[in-house]
Motif scaffolding. Structure first.
Motif, PDB file in Angstrom:
ATOM      1  N   SER A  28     -21.557 -19.631 -41.911  1.00  0.00           N
ATOM      2  CA  SER A  28     -21.584 -18.273 -41.399  1.00  0.00           C
ATOM      3  C   SER A  28     -20.225 -17.607 -41.596  1.00  0.00           C
ATOM      4  CB  SER A  28     -21.952 -18.264 -39.910  1.00  0.00           C
ATOM      5  OG  SER A  28     -20.988 -18.966 -39.164  1.00  0.00           O
ATOM      6  N   GLN A  29     -20.254 -16.285 -41.726  1.00  0.00           N
ATOM      7  CA  GLN A  29     -19.032 -15.519 -41.897  1.00  0.00           C
ATOM      8  C   GLN A  29     -18.783 -14.658 -40.672  1.00  0.00           C
ATOM      9  OE1 GLN A  29     -19.646 -13.349 -45.610  1.00  0.00           O
ATOM     10  NE2 GLN A  29     -18.246 -14.731 -46.640  1.00  0.00           N
ATOM     11  N   GLN A  30     -17.521 -14.359 -40.424  1.00  0.00           N
ATOM     12  CA  GLN A  30     -17.176 -13.466 -39.329  1.00  0.00           C
ATOM     13  C   GLN A  30     -17.716 -12.073 -39.614  1.00  0.00           C
ATOM     14  OE1 GLN A  30     -12.986 -13.192 -38.630  1.00  0.00           O
ATOM     15  NE2 GLN A  30     -13.175 -11.685 -36.984  1.00  0.00           N
ATOM     16  N   VAL A  31     -18.317 -11.466 -38.603  1.00  0.00           N
ATOM     17  CA  VAL A  31     -18.865 -10.120 -38.735  1.00  0.00           C
ATOM     18  C   VAL A  31     -17.802  -9.126 -38.295  1.00  0.00           C
ATOM     19  CG1 VAL A  31     -20.683  -8.524 -38.023  1.00  0.00           C
ATOM     20  CG2 VAL A  31     -21.189 -10.970 -38.274  1.00  0.00           C
ATOM     21  N   THR A  32     -17.567  -8.114 -39.132  1.00  0.00           N
ATOM     22  CA  THR A  32     -16.552  -7.116 -38.828  1.00  0.00           C
ATOM     23  C   THR A  32     -17.156  -5.719 -38.908  1.00  0.00           C
ATOM     24  OG1 THR A  32     -14.391  -6.248 -39.480  1.00  0.00           O
ATOM     25  CG2 THR A  32     -15.797  -7.061 -41.243  1.00  0.00           C
ATOM     26  N   ASN A  33     -16.611  -4.800 -38.159  1.00  0.00           N
ATOM     27  CA  ASN A  33     -17.086  -3.415 -38.210  1.00  0.00           C
ATOM     28  C   ASN A  33     -16.507  -2.655 -39.399  1.00  0.00           C
ATOM     29  OD1 ASN A  33     -18.778  -3.338 -35.877  1.00  0.00           O
ATOM     30  ND2 ASN A  33     -16.950  -3.295 -34.590  1.00  0.00           N
ATOM     31  N   GLU A  34     -15.400  -3.139 -39.937  1.00  0.00           N
ATOM     32  CA  GLU A  34     -14.781  -2.514 -41.100  1.00  0.00           C
ATOM     33  C   GLU A  34     -14.400  -3.601 -42.083  1.00  0.00           C
ATOM     34  OE1 GLU A  34     -11.607   0.116 -40.137  1.00  0.00           O
ATOM     35  OE2 GLU A  34     -12.807   1.365 -38.799  1.00  0.00           O
ATOM     36  N   LEU A  35     -14.751  -3.397 -43.349  1.00  0.00           N
ATOM     37  CA  LEU A  35     -14.505  -4.416 -44.358  1.00  0.00           C
ATOM     38  C   LEU A  35     -13.869  -3.784 -45.592  1.00  0.00           C
ATOM     39  CD1 LEU A  35     -14.984  -7.417 -45.200  1.00  0.00           C
ATOM     40  CD2 LEU A  35     -17.147  -6.650 -46.203  1.00  0.00           C
ATOM     41  N   GLU A  36     -12.762  -4.363 -46.040  1.00  0.00           N
ATOM     42  CA  GLU A  36     -12.098  -3.929 -47.276  1.00  0.00           C
ATOM     43  C   GLU A  36     -12.430  -4.947 -48.374  1.00  0.00           C
ATOM     44  OE1 GLU A  36      -9.858  -1.309 -47.570  1.00  0.00           O
ATOM     45  OE2 GLU A  36      -9.612  -0.734 -45.458  1.00  0.00           O
TER      46      GLU A  36
ATOM     47  N   TRP B 284     -19.617 -14.504 -51.448  1.00  0.00           N
ATOM     48  CA  TRP B 284     -19.634 -13.309 -50.597  1.00  0.00           C
ATOM     49  C   TRP B 284     -18.224 -12.758 -50.411  1.00  0.00           C
ATOM     50  CZ3 TRP B 284     -24.164 -11.175 -49.374  1.00  0.00           C
ATOM     51  CH2 TRP B 284     -25.307 -11.973 -49.348  1.00  0.00           C
ATOM     52  N   ALA B 285     -18.136 -11.431 -50.353  1.00  0.00           N
ATOM     53  CA  ALA B 285     -16.853 -10.784 -50.059  1.00  0.00           C
ATOM     54  C   ALA B 285     -16.569 -10.763 -48.572  1.00  0.00           C
ATOM     55  CB  ALA B 285     -16.866  -9.351 -50.600  1.00  0.00           C
ATOM     56  N   GLY B 286     -17.611 -10.836 -47.750  1.00  0.00           N
ATOM     57  CA  GLY B 286     -17.470 -10.756 -46.306  1.00  0.00           C
ATOM     58  C   GLY B 286     -18.752 -10.224 -45.698  1.00  0.00           C
ATOM     59  N   THR B 287     -18.768 -10.136 -44.368  1.00  0.00           N
ATOM     60  CA  THR B 287     -19.946  -9.653 -43.646  1.00  0.00           C
ATOM     61  C   THR B 287     -19.553  -8.458 -42.796  1.00  0.00           C
ATOM     62  OG1 THR B 287     -20.906 -11.879 -43.545  1.00  0.00           O
ATOM     63  CG2 THR B 287     -21.775 -10.237 -42.011  1.00  0.00           C
ATOM     64  N   VAL B 288     -20.302  -7.374 -42.943  1.00  0.00           N
ATOM     65  CA  VAL B 288     -20.065  -6.166 -42.163  1.00  0.00           C
ATOM     66  C   VAL B 288     -21.222  -5.961 -41.193  1.00  0.00           C
ATOM     67  CG1 VAL B 288     -21.192  -4.582 -43.801  1.00  0.00           C
ATOM     68  CG2 VAL B 288     -19.365  -3.736 -42.320  1.00  0.00           C
TER      69      VAL B 288
END
Length: 434
Positions: free
Chosen positions: A2-10, A25-29
């Motif tokens: 699992s990836q950390q969920v963020t409200n803002e992703l660059e 994956w680049a990340g999770t928004v």
């Protein structure tokens, strides 16, 4: 994992020309969150860089929290900012011996035969991209007819330049194209084409390749029904058996010039998390992209994401800026409604006034095939026969060409009750202040 969920992703990392479930994956928004991307040019740069597996350089995929297969993701494009000060483009020619069956995908050195060879830059011009192993010209493409264009400081107009200026720009190609730190392409300014000098063009930046991850690995430039035809029967790693296999595409590569700041693009979810990717920013393009390529630039894009549950669409739906809608697909004005209701009273007809504009994207081997694909998608979306879709689009919309040979936008004023049933009504009402 699992990836950390963020409200803002660059996001400023890219694939080597591929999209699909195997990409990192680049990340999770979060659903409702904001993504900011910094993307390099697509098309020409990756095309002339021999180790690319596709014709673009797009971001690693972005997971949207809560997006499951069968949902859709609405991408609300807040801003698009060009950073390149110049680029080169034009119509292409292929370099014999530098590829197998597909010049965008299966590159090889024409002399030593090394597949997807590492390359180095030696000087400028169309022979500047050299195989690191044997020194041969290893690029698969050149220009049939090419231009170099500079942009004014406000990014309102572009101007084509002569050979002297094109050469000067080529000598500092990476800086002039503002290539991001993590990009791996060679800048197309190196080729220094200079035909048609002194021509002025209007600019309107947009994103040519933006969408969600398909459930199979595809070259990023071939995630569409027209360019995807090159994969059918191909003997390289990404070859497909038939049209049924190609139907797994998500049509991210649209080259629709209305996918710009202020538009809303609704994309199918075919892998859990959606896997949004972004690339192929263009400074401008006429409908159809008649040269097959246009003004590729680096730039920043910001967008918000919204999960639409259980929409289960096969391809994208576009809600363009109202100014980009054809005249007969514009929302009804108060005067239109009043005139229509007067006619309805005169002839004893209940008047449908609660209607909203949508554009259903279709793709295929030709424009006709793409339009048939859009008819099928619109009929499924709105539970209409093909005859009703064709008639509504003729009377309240039309078809526009995103790219030749086969990407279209099918315009229609759709009944809001049908859109309400599909969970789209709020997006249409918000976009057009209905």
């Amino acid at each position: 994992m699992s990836q950390q969920v963020t409200n803002e992703l660059e996001v400023d990392e890219y694939t080597l020309g591929l999209v699909g479930p195997e990409q990192e994956w680049a990340g999770t928004v979060a659903d409702g969150g904001t993504v900011r991307t910094h993307t390099p040019p697509a098309c020409w740069g990756p095309m002339i860089t021999p180790d690319f597996r596709g014709g673009h350089e797009v971001t690693k995929p972005i997971r949207v929290d809560g997006a499951e297969v069968g949902d859709a993701i609405a991408i609300h494009i807040n801003s698009i900012e060009m950073t390149s000060v110049a680029t080169s483009t034009g119509s292409m020619k292929e370099r014999e011996g530098a590829f197998g069956s597909d010049p965008f995908v299966d590159h090889k050195c024409p002399e030593c035969g090394e597949p997807w060879p590492e390359s180095v830059v030696e000087g400028t011009g169309e022979d500047a991209i050299r195989c690191a192993e044997c020194g041969a010209n290893a690029s698969a493409f050149g220009f049939e007819y090419g231009i170099t264009t500079v942009f004014d400081h406000e990014n309102e107009v572009g101007l084509t330049v002569d050979q002297e200026a094109a050469h000067e720009l080529a000598e500092n190609a990476r800086e002039n194209m503002a290539l991001p730190e993590n990009c791996r392409q060679h800048p197309i300014l190196l080729y220094e084409p200079s035909e048609m000098p002194g021509t002025l063009g209007h600019l309107r930046p947009f994103i040519g390749n933006i969408g969600t991850t398909p459930p199979i690995e595809l070259p990023d430039s071939h995630n569409a029904g027209d360019f995807g035809q090159f994969l059918i029967g191909a003997d390289h790693e990404w070859g497909l058996e038939d049209e049924t296999a190609l139907a797994q595409r998500t049509d991210g590569h649209m080259d629709i010039n209305a996918v710009r700041e202020g538009a809303v693009l609704i994309c199918p979810v075919k892998v859990d998390g959606g896997g949004i990717y972004v690339g192929d920013m263009h400074a401008n393009q006429g409908d159809g992209e008649l040269a097959l390529h246009t003004t590729d630039v680096s730039g920043h894009t910001e967008f918000d994401v919204e999960v639409v549950k259980d929409l289960d669409i096969d391809g994208p739906i576009l809600l363009p800026n109202q100014a980009d809608l054809p005249h007969i697909a514009q929302p009804y004005s108060d005067a239109d409604v009043a005139a229509g209701e007067a006619l309805g009273e005169q002839y004893g007809v209940d008047v449908e006034t609660d209607m909203g504009p949508i554009q259903v994207v279709g793709s295929g081997a030709t424009v006709n095939d793409a339009t048939d694909n859009a008819f099928d998608r619109a009929g499924t979306l709105l539970d209409m026969s093909e005859g009703e879709v064709r008639t509504r689009c003729t009377f309240t919309g039309g078809v526009e060409i995103g790219r030749l040979p086969g990407v279209v936008q099918l315009n229609m004023l759709a009944p809001m009750d049908r859109l309400e049933e599909r969970g789209l009504a709020h997006l249409v009402r918000d976009q057009y202040d209905l």
